[in-house]
Design a protein around this motif. Structure first.
Motif, PDB file in Angstrom:
ATOM      1  N   ARG A 147      42.167  34.504  35.944  1.00  0.00           N
ATOM      2  CA  ARG A 147      42.507  33.180  36.484  1.00  0.00           C
ATOM      3  C   ARG A 147      41.458  32.147  36.102  1.00  0.00           C
ATOM      4  NH1 ARG A 147      44.375  34.976  42.630  1.00  0.00           N
ATOM      5  NH2 ARG A 147      46.386  35.891  42.031  1.00  0.00           N
ATOM      6  N   GLY A 148      40.212  32.589  36.070  1.00  0.00           N
ATOM      7  CA  GLY A 148      39.145  31.680  35.651  1.00  0.00           C
ATOM      8  C   GLY A 148      39.336  31.220  34.217  1.00  0.00           C
ATOM      9  N   LEU A 149      39.713  32.149  33.344  1.00  0.00           N
ATOM     10  CA  LEU A 149      39.973  31.785  31.942  1.00  0.00           C
ATOM     11  C   LEU A 149      41.140  30.815  31.845  1.00  0.00           C
ATOM     12  CD1 LEU A 149      39.518  35.251  30.182  1.00  0.00           C
ATOM     13  CD2 LEU A 149      38.024  33.248  29.981  1.00  0.00           C
ATOM     14  N   LEU A 150      42.169  31.056  32.650  1.00  0.00           N
ATOM     15  CA  LEU A 150      43.325  30.151  32.639  1.00  0.00           C
ATOM     16  C   LEU A 150      42.922  28.755  33.118  1.00  0.00           C
ATOM     17  CD1 LEU A 150      46.135  32.500  34.033  1.00  0.00           C
ATOM     18  CD2 LEU A 150      45.844  31.690  31.682  1.00  0.00           C
ATOM     19  N   LEU A 151      42.100  28.707  34.154  1.00  0.00           N
ATOM     20  CA  LEU A 151      41.645  27.407  34.661  1.00  0.00           C
ATOM     21  C   LEU A 151      40.813  26.672  33.608  1.00  0.00           C
ATOM     22  CD1 LEU A 151      40.704  28.233  38.360  1.00  0.00           C
ATOM     23  CD2 LEU A 151      42.483  26.655  37.579  1.00  0.00           C
ATOM     24  N   ILE A 152      39.979  27.395  32.899  1.00  0.00           N
ATOM     25  CA  ILE A 152      39.169  26.770  31.846  1.00  0.00           C
ATOM     26  C   ILE A 152      40.067  26.252  30.727  1.00  0.00           C
ATOM     27  CG2 ILE A 152      37.466  27.224  30.048  1.00  0.00           C
ATOM     28  CD1 ILE A 152      36.094  29.132  32.018  1.00  0.00           C
ATOM     29  N   LEU A 161      34.650  33.339  36.669  1.00  0.00           N
ATOM     30  CA  LEU A 161      34.139  34.192  35.598  1.00  0.00           C
ATOM     31  C   LEU A 161      32.771  34.771  35.933  1.00  0.00           C
ATOM     32  CD1 LEU A 161      35.051  32.296  32.289  1.00  0.00           C
ATOM     33  CD2 LEU A 161      35.992  34.449  33.112  1.00  0.00           C
ATOM     34  N   VAL A 162      31.893  33.940  36.472  1.00  0.00           N
ATOM     35  CA  VAL A 162      30.508  34.346  36.703  1.00  0.00           C
ATOM     36  C   VAL A 162      30.345  35.122  38.007  1.00  0.00           C
ATOM     37  CG1 VAL A 162      28.154  33.508  37.033  1.00  0.00           C
ATOM     38  CG2 VAL A 162      29.641  32.414  35.344  1.00  0.00           C
ATOM     39  N   ALA A 163      31.026  34.671  39.043  1.00  0.00           N
ATOM     40  CA  ALA A 163      30.852  35.303  40.365  1.00  0.00           C
ATOM     41  C   ALA A 163      32.208  35.499  41.025  1.00  0.00           C
ATOM     42  CB  ALA A 163      29.950  34.448  41.235  1.00  0.00           C
ATOM     43  N   LEU A 200      33.282  33.387  45.655  1.00  0.00           N
ATOM     44  CA  LEU A 200      33.906  32.104  45.324  1.00  0.00           C
ATOM     45  C   LEU A 200      33.456  30.981  46.257  1.00  0.00           C
ATOM     46  CD1 LEU A 200      37.567  33.205  44.520  1.00  0.00           C
ATOM     47  CD2 LEU A 200      35.604  32.996  42.984  1.00  0.00           C
ATOM     48  N   GLY A 201      33.035  31.339  47.455  1.00  0.00           N
ATOM     49  CA  GLY A 201      32.563  30.321  48.390  1.00  0.00           C
ATOM     50  C   GLY A 201      33.635  29.280  48.673  1.00  0.00           C
ATOM     51  N   ARG A 202      33.278  28.021  48.484  1.00  0.00           N
ATOM     52  CA  ARG A 202      34.217  26.930  48.746  1.00  0.00           C
ATOM     53  C   ARG A 202      35.021  26.551  47.505  1.00  0.00           C
ATOM     54  NH1 ARG A 202      32.024  22.087  52.249  1.00  0.00           N
ATOM     55  NH2 ARG A 202      34.288  21.911  52.421  1.00  0.00           N
TER      56      ARG A 202
END
Length: 243
Positions: free
Chosen positions: A12-17, A171-173, A177-179
């Protein structure tokens, strides 16, 4: 299960990027192509003169303004809020088609099938219709409204930054995800950006505020929300808890 969830979040992170790159491209195009082209088109239209008397009509490519006689085939005036339709179908020896309008008056709602009107043509666009001295602009007439393009460009840029940051965090963490989630801050940022886009852009159009001021004001509004949500509010909560 934890590893699988982390993998899904990274995807999902890759898709967001990827989405952020697409949005950033739109932002760049808005300020380097769409906005300059819109401003130039309006200035050229505003400076256009009437075609020379006696010149051979070539109304669909001319930089000058030429009046062409049209016959009204049909009109549509439907008042329905966002679904309103204001259109006129016209016909001439060289053109038959539908013209769109932003409102029903002062001419459109008085036209009937069979009426003869003068259409002002510029570069192939019918920019206005006139009958008995009453003139109404069509939606194709160039307008001095670059503020909304600037607002849209700023909005795309801000959305791109949000998607990039949210994607990078996944991607990193992926476990922390926090906020940086939709419910954590994404929803607030989305609607703040959307509200600022229209809340700043539309008044800027109505009041004639220079388009150069639109993007900085939108960015400022979003930054104020960011500071309030990520810095001031947590600090106030900690202070209240300490008491």
């Amino acid at each position: 299960m934890t590893a699988v969830r982390a993998g899904v979040r990274r995807v999902r992170g890759l898709l967001l990027i990827a989405v952020s790159l697409f949005l950033a491209s739109g932002c760049v195009l808005a300020f380097t192509d769409w906005l300059p082209a819109d401003v130039a088109r309006y200035e050229e239209y505003h400076a256009a003169e009437r075609c020379a008397a006696g010149s051979a009509p070539d109304a669909w490519r001319e930089n000058c303004l030429r009046d062409v006689e049209f016959g009204v085939v049909d009109t549509v005036v439907e008042r329905g809020g966002k679904n309103s339709k204001y259109r006129a179908t016209v016909d001439s020896a060289r053109f038959q088609g539908e013209l769109a309008f932003g409102d029903p008056g002062p001419l459109l709602d008085t036209l009937r099938a069979g009426d003869k009107v003068a259409g002002t043509v510029w570069r192939g666009d019918v920019v206005a219709l006139t009958k008995d001295g009453v003139r109404q602009k069509t939606s194709d007439e160039p307008r001095d409204e670059p503020q909304m393009i600037a607002a849209g460009g700023a909005s795309l840029g801000l959305f791109a930054m949000v998607c990039l940051v949210f994607g990078a965090v996944r991607l990193v963490a992926p476990h922390r995800l926090g906020r940086f989630t939709w419910s954590g801050s994404g929803k607030v940022l989305f609607f703040t950006n959307l509200g600022a886009t229209f809340g700043v852009g539309l008044p800027a159009v109505w009041c004639g505020i220079p388009w150069q001021l639109v993007a900085p004001v939108i960015v400022l509004v979003v930054l104020v929300v960011l500071v309030g949500g990520f810095v001031l509010r947590p600090a106030l909560r900690r202070e209240a808890a300490a008491r």
